[in-house]
Each structure stands twice: as C-alpha cells, then as structure tokens.
Design a protein around this motif. Structure first.
Motif, PDB file in Angstrom:
ATOM      1  N   GLY A  65       0.791  -1.326   0.377  1.00 24.71           N
ATOM      2  CA  GLY A  65      -0.283   0.029  -0.098  1.00 24.71           C
ATOM      3  C   GLY A  65       1.135   1.376   0.451  1.00 24.71           C
ATOM      4  O   GLY A  65      -0.091   2.843  -0.020  1.00 24.71           O
ATOM      5  N   GLU A 100     -10.707  -6.466 -11.388  1.00 24.14           N
ATOM      6  CA  GLU A 100     -10.179  -5.710 -10.320  1.00 24.14           C
ATOM      7  C   GLU A 100     -10.646  -4.313 -10.418  1.00 24.14           C
ATOM      8  O   GLU A 100     -11.361  -3.574  -9.603  1.00 24.14           O
ATOM      9  CB  GLU A 100      -9.487  -6.810  -8.873  1.00 24.14           C
ATOM     10  CG  GLU A 100      -9.678  -7.833  -8.799  1.00 24.14           C
ATOM     11  CD  GLU A 100     -11.321  -8.375  -8.360  1.00 24.14           C
ATOM     12  OE1 GLU A 100     -12.013  -7.453  -7.647  1.00 24.14           O
ATOM     13  OE2 GLU A 100     -12.413  -9.045  -9.212  1.00 24.14           O
ATOM     14  N   GLU A 138      -3.227 -10.672  -7.235  1.00 22.33           N
ATOM     15  CA  GLU A 138      -5.156 -10.044  -7.138  1.00 22.33           C
ATOM     16  C   GLU A 138      -4.454  -8.366  -6.374  1.00 22.33           C
ATOM     17  O   GLU A 138      -3.722  -9.046  -5.890  1.00 22.33           O
ATOM     18  CB  GLU A 138      -6.338 -10.629  -6.632  1.00 22.33           C
ATOM     19  CG  GLU A 138      -6.888 -11.743  -7.169  1.00 22.33           C
ATOM     20  CD  GLU A 138      -6.854 -11.105  -8.930  1.00 22.33           C
ATOM     21  OE1 GLU A 138      -7.149  -9.750  -9.141  1.00 22.33           O
ATOM     22  OE2 GLU A 138      -7.286 -11.745  -9.579  1.00 22.33           O
ATOM     23  N   THR A 180      -4.340  -5.800  -3.404  1.00 26.04           N
ATOM     24  CA  THR A 180      -3.951  -5.770  -2.234  1.00 26.04           C
ATOM     25  C   THR A 180      -5.017  -4.544  -1.332  1.00 26.04           C
ATOM     26  O   THR A 180      -5.736  -3.938  -2.294  1.00 26.04           O
ATOM     27  CB  THR A 180      -3.013  -6.035  -1.334  1.00 26.04           C
ATOM     28  OG1 THR A 180      -2.449  -4.507  -1.587  1.00 26.04           O
ATOM     29  CG2 THR A 180      -2.296  -7.208  -1.178  1.00 26.04           C
ATOM     30  N   LYS A 181      -6.225  -5.385  -0.826  1.00 22.04           N
ATOM     31  CA  LYS A 181      -6.399  -4.171   0.616  1.00 22.04           C
ATOM     32  C   LYS A 181      -5.707  -3.326   0.703  1.00 22.04           C
ATOM     33  O   LYS A 181      -6.382  -2.125   0.571  1.00 22.04           O
ATOM     34  CB  LYS A 181      -7.521  -4.965   1.695  1.00 22.04           C
ATOM     35  CG  LYS A 181      -7.761  -6.423   1.468  1.00 22.04           C
ATOM     36  CD  LYS A 181      -9.136  -6.654   2.716  1.00 22.04           C
ATOM     37  CE  LYS A 181      -9.391  -7.714   2.637  1.00 22.04           C
ATOM     38  NZ  LYS A 181     -10.141  -8.067   3.986  1.00 22.04           N
ATOM     39  N   GLU A 182      -4.679  -3.357   0.830  1.00 22.10           N
ATOM     40  CA  GLU A 182      -3.714  -2.304   0.660  1.00 22.10           C
ATOM     41  C   GLU A 182      -3.885  -1.394  -0.280  1.00 22.10           C
ATOM     42  O   GLU A 182      -3.504   0.257  -0.401  1.00 22.10           O
ATOM     43  CB  GLU A 182      -2.469  -2.387   1.675  1.00 22.10           C
ATOM     44  CG  GLU A 182      -2.638  -2.881   2.717  1.00 22.10           C
ATOM     45  CD  GLU A 182      -2.901  -4.528   3.198  1.00 22.10           C
ATOM     46  OE1 GLU A 182      -2.685  -5.255   4.279  1.00 22.10           O
ATOM     47  OE2 GLU A 182      -3.374  -4.987   1.747  1.00 22.10           O
ATOM     48  N   GLN A 183      -3.613  -1.658  -1.013  1.00 23.45           N
ATOM     49  CA  GLN A 183      -3.412  -1.323  -2.641  1.00 23.45           C
ATOM     50  C   GLN A 183      -4.864  -0.337  -3.168  1.00 23.45           C
ATOM     51  O   GLN A 183      -4.708   0.470  -3.773  1.00 23.45           O
ATOM     52  CB  GLN A 183      -3.581  -2.332  -3.719  1.00 23.45           C
ATOM     53  CG  GLN A 183      -1.214  -2.243  -3.899  1.00 23.45           C
ATOM     54  CD  GLN A 183      -1.671  -3.897  -4.545  1.00 23.45           C
ATOM     55  OE1 GLN A 183      -1.868  -4.967  -4.868  1.00 23.45           O
ATOM     56  NE2 GLN A 183      -0.257  -3.367  -5.167  1.00 23.45           N
ATOM     57  N   ILE A 184      -5.592  -0.877  -2.652  1.00 26.80           N
ATOM     58  CA  ILE A 184      -7.023  -0.244  -3.171  1.00 26.80           C
ATOM     59  C   ILE A 184      -7.665   0.626  -2.314  1.00 26.80           C
ATOM     60  O   ILE A 184      -7.529   1.850  -2.744  1.00 26.80           O
ATOM     61  CB  ILE A 184      -8.264  -1.269  -2.566  1.00 26.80           C
ATOM     62  CG1 ILE A 184      -7.933  -2.769  -3.973  1.00 26.80           C
ATOM     63  CG2 ILE A 184      -9.401  -0.980  -3.072  1.00 26.80           C
ATOM     64  CD1 ILE A 184      -8.666  -2.650  -4.810  1.00 26.80           C
ATOM     65  N   LYS A 185      -6.746   0.915  -0.701  1.00 28.19           N
ATOM     66  CA  LYS A 185      -6.845   1.735  -0.118  1.00 28.19           C
ATOM     67  C   LYS A 185      -6.336   3.080  -0.186  1.00 28.19           C
ATOM     68  O   LYS A 185      -6.545   4.141  -0.309  1.00 28.19           O
ATOM     69  CB  LYS A 185      -6.780   1.256   1.324  1.00 28.19           C
ATOM     70  CG  LYS A 185      -6.858   2.667   2.694  1.00 28.19           C
ATOM     71  CD  LYS A 185      -6.487   1.878   3.544  1.00 28.19           C
ATOM     72  CE  LYS A 185      -6.713   3.131   4.938  1.00 28.19           C
ATOM     73  NZ  LYS A 185      -6.351   2.672   6.114  1.00 28.19           N
TER      74      LYS A 185
END
Length: 234
Positions: free
Chosen positions: A71, A155, A113, A115-120
């Motif tokens: 992230g 995604e 895919e 990561t949640k950290e990247q999406i944030k």
C-alpha cells in the motif's frame, strides 16, 4: 497516509529527460497495472534501458506514481513531467501504476490480485489528485479506455467504473445499473445477471451496444448512449 518521493532517488537515463507541461493541462488520471511481479525499482531500471516503449530507453519510470503491494504510495515523477504511460494521452494524463500481475480481458496469466492495502491507497491517491488538480470522477480512467483491454485488470477495472459511476437519469426512468442491464439484456446484448453490479459483462455489453448503434465506443453510459437505449427499449 503519506506519499513517499522517489523522484531523485530512482536512477535516471544518462541523457534523456521528460518534456514538461503546465499543471492546467492535466485533465485525467489513468490507472495501470504493472503486469509483472517486480518492484518499483525494477520497473524503473527496465524503463531507462532499451525496452518495448523506446529502443533508446525512457528518461525514467514512465508513471507519476506507483503503489506497492503493502500500500505504500511513491511519487516517481513530477506532475509537470510528460511521461510515456498512455499513448495519445500523455500530455494531459497522470499515470498511476499498481504493482502486480492481474488477470484482465484477453489476459489470463495473472499471478496475483490487488491487495486491500493497494485498493485503500488508490482511493486515497485519487482523492488527493482530484482535489489538487480539480478533477472529477469522470476524469478517472483505466488504460483499457485507451486501447489496452487487460490493463489494469478485472478488479481494478471494477474500481475505476465505481469511481466513474456515471449512469445518468433518463426520461421517467430511474438511474440504476440494474435498469441498464435489464434493457441491454432485452436487446440481446448479454449484460449478465441483473444484479446492479457494473462488472465486466455489463461494460462489454455497453460497448457492443455502442458499436452497433454508431456511438462512441467508450463503455460509458453517457447521455447519448442512454437516450438510444431508452428509445430502443420503450
């Protein structure tokens, strides 16, 4: 959340430098995926050597920002630099690269895919750039809008479309993705389940509809596309 500046820390080409622009020229953000499992430093080293973008090598990594898997957001070029990330759009676009190798249309070799950290971090960075550059949700794009279907992958394509969320009000018809899916399916465009989710099948159906009706094939349910859809499904 912080943005780490790596502009001077990452090595540069020995002689080549970017052209420059006034920030008022910027009118879009384009999201990319790395299409690999390297890191920002490795991508930079690849870009400054002879590569698929330029046989002479590029001045520097070809994106303005990159987001690592943990992230971390890094700035890799000045916003005033005209980098080479999206053919035909570089003079007016900010390029963001997300580290990873993600599946996308026509590309099923993905090994990870987002990561949640990247999406944030993407959401944070997009918001930061929108406020800094006075951009709207309609100014957010994926590389797939400009001829690279697999970039930035399924995604992140969903994320881009959720930012854009641009289904307008039609005459006496409630604005909703589900309504668009219903009408496209009625005409045989295979928009998938009528679930209100603006996914890949819905996006592809919109593009097919636009193509067969002589509209701009951008996957966007704008006023002209919406009006034509309403007209054909009365």
């Amino acid at each position: 959340m912080e943005i780490k500046n790596l502009i001077t820390q990452l090595p540069w080409h020995s002689t080549r430098r970017w052209g420059t622009r006034h920030l008022s020229k910027i009118d879009k953000i384009v999201l990319h995926q790395e299409l690999g499992e390297a890191d920002v430093e490795a991508v930079n080293n690849y870009h400054i050597k002879p590569n698929h973008i330029s046989p002479k090598g590029c001045p520097h990594i070809c994106y303005h920002y990159a987001i690592r898997k943990n992230g971390e957001i890094v700035q890799t070029n000045e916003l005033s630099s005209v980098t080479w990330h999206t053919k035909g759009e570089n003079i007016s676009a900010v390029g963001i690269m997300v580290v990873g190798n993600f599946n996308g249309p026509g590309y099923d070799m993905g090994t990870s895919e987002p990561t949640k950290e990247q999406i944030k971090s993407i959401k944070f960075l997009v918001d930061y750039l929108q406020k800094s550059l006075r951009l709207t949700n309609q100014d957010i794009y994926g590389h797939y809008h400009f001829g690279k279907p697999a970039c930035p992958g399924y995604e992140l394509q969903k994320l881009v479309e959720s930012f854009r969320d641009n289904l307008p009000e039609g005459p006496k018809v409630e604005k909703s993705v589900k309504e668009v899916q219903k009408r496209l399916n009625k005409l045989g465009y295979a928009a998938g389940a009528e679930d209100g989710i603006h996914g890949i099948k819905t996006l592809a159906a919109i593009r097919r509809f636009q193509f067969t009706n002589g509209l701009a094939v951008d996957g966007i349910m704008g006023p002209k596309t919406w009006s034509r859809l309403i007209e054909l499904t009365k």
